[in-house]
Structures are given as C-alpha cells and as structure tokens.
Design a protein around this motif. Structure first.
Motif, PDB file in Angstrom:
ATOM      1  N   LYS A   1      45.173  39.260  31.265  1.00 51.84           N
ATOM      2  CA  LYS A   1      43.958  39.487  32.031  1.00 51.84           C
ATOM      3  C   LYS A   1      44.212  40.616  33.022  1.00 51.84           C
ATOM      4  CE  LYS A   1      40.689  37.018  34.949  1.00 51.84           C
ATOM      5  NZ  LYS A   1      40.752  37.836  36.139  1.00 51.84           N
ATOM      6  N   SER A   2      43.246  41.509  33.163  1.00 48.33           N
ATOM      7  CA  SER A   2      43.404  42.580  34.132  1.00 48.33           C
ATOM      8  C   SER A   2      43.208  42.037  35.541  1.00 48.33           C
ATOM      9  CB  SER A   2      42.410  43.704  33.845  1.00 48.33           C
ATOM     10  OG  SER A   2      41.108  43.196  33.810  1.00 48.33           O
TER      11      SER A   2
ATOM     12  N   GLN B   1      45.190  49.508  31.742  1.00 48.71           N
ATOM     13  CA  GLN B   1      45.039  49.523  33.192  1.00 48.71           C
ATOM     14  C   GLN B   1      46.187  50.333  33.756  1.00 48.71           C
ATOM     15  OE1 GLN B   1      45.596  45.735  35.096  1.00 48.71           O
ATOM     16  NE2 GLN B   1      44.695  46.417  37.015  1.00 48.71           N
TER      17      GLN B   1
ATOM     18  N   GLN C   1      34.792  46.204  35.569  1.00 52.89           N
ATOM     19  CA  GLN C   1      34.878  44.756  35.416  1.00 52.89           C
ATOM     20  C   GLN C   1      33.860  44.053  36.305  1.00 52.89           C
ATOM     21  OE1 GLN C   1      38.760  43.144  36.007  1.00 52.89           O
ATOM     22  NE2 GLN C   1      38.122  41.067  35.605  1.00 52.89           N
ATOM     23  N   TYR C   2      33.599  44.613  37.467  1.00 54.71           N
ATOM     24  CA  TYR C   2      32.757  43.918  38.422  1.00 54.71           C
ATOM     25  C   TYR C   2      31.345  44.480  38.525  1.00 54.71           C
ATOM     26  CZ  TYR C   2      37.023  41.644  39.747  1.00 54.71           C
ATOM     27  OH  TYR C   2      38.169  40.903  39.714  1.00 54.71           O
TER      28      TYR C   2
END
Length: 148
Positions: A2-3, A68, A118-119
């Motif tokens: 998971k990043s 990442q 992601q957000y």
C-alpha cells in the motif's frame, strides 16, 4: 504493498506515478519467466533507490508500473533508472530476448507517465485552492506555456 506517505526531515510526500514502457518494436517478450525476473529486478531497484513499486502489470509487449518516489527524483530520472536497470538485467538473465530484439534495446525510447492522486482529483484540488482564505483571486486557469 500500500502506498503511504514518505517522511523526510523537512517534508512529507505521497508522489505516485503510473508509467507504461512498451517493448521495442512492440515485440512480445514478456512471459511468466521474464515476469518473475522483472519483479526481482524491481525489488532490487527498490532496495537501492527511493523508488517503491506499488504494482507491476503487463501484457506480452508492454509493462505498467505504479511507483512511488521522493521529490528529489524527477520523473525522467525515475524512468531512466527503471528502464536502464531492467533492460540490462533482463538481457543478462535472458540473452534470448536480446537476440529476439536484434541486439538492440529492450524498451522503446518513449514512455507514458501520469501522476496518480490518492486523495483528490483535479477538481477537488481546484475547490480546495479556491476556498483558501477569505477572498479568492483566480490569477490564471489553463495550462501555462513555457515556450513564450
């Protein structure tokens, strides 16, 4: 994997990139055995460089990477590291692939790169920026052209 945010002494970042590298001549060189080698090489790259491979997927003639990294590594540097090391090591461990590509390169000279949020997507960020402070003054909207 998971990043997660990467913490440094003066910053906290979550920089994700979707990269696609086509094989030279779009040759179908990736099979189950080469996939295992590619995964091992990427694990080695992660240990040496600040590049985390979140996901790797491929078809027979191209590879998708979700990676990442940290701000000190530009996108071009990340691409160069991944392409050069994977090509060298795949050719070393699978010399038949180099023959299939007539002794040339594993990858095309180009690549596809995209940032991954992601957000928030672009619209959410626009709204966030617009709602900062009491009076919002839009200075520019569009894509700045650096060749002026």
């Amino acid at each position: 994997m998971k990043s997660e945010h990467i913490y440094k002494s003066h910053n906290k970042t979550l920089l994700l990139y979707h990269l696609v590298f086509p094989a030279k001549y779009r040759k179908k060189v990736f099979d189950e055995i080469v996939d295992i080698t590619l995964k091992e090489i990427c694990e080695e790259i992660s240990c040496r460089y600040e590049i985390n491979f979140i996901e790797i997927g491929n078809d027979e003639d191209h590879v998708h990477f979700l990676v990442q990294s940290v701000p000190i590594l530009s996108l071009t540097k990340i691409v160069t590291i991944i392409k050069s090391i994977t090509a060298r090591e795949i050719f070393k461990r699978h010399p038949e692939i180099k023959k299939e590509l007539w002794g040339g390169s594993l990858w095309t000279s180009g690549f596809y790169g995209n940032t991954v949020g992601q957000y928030a997507n672009e619209e959410i960020i626009r709204k966030y920026v617009k709602n900062q402070g009491k009076a919002y003054n839009k200075i520019y909207q569009g894509q700045l052209n650096m060749n002026m």
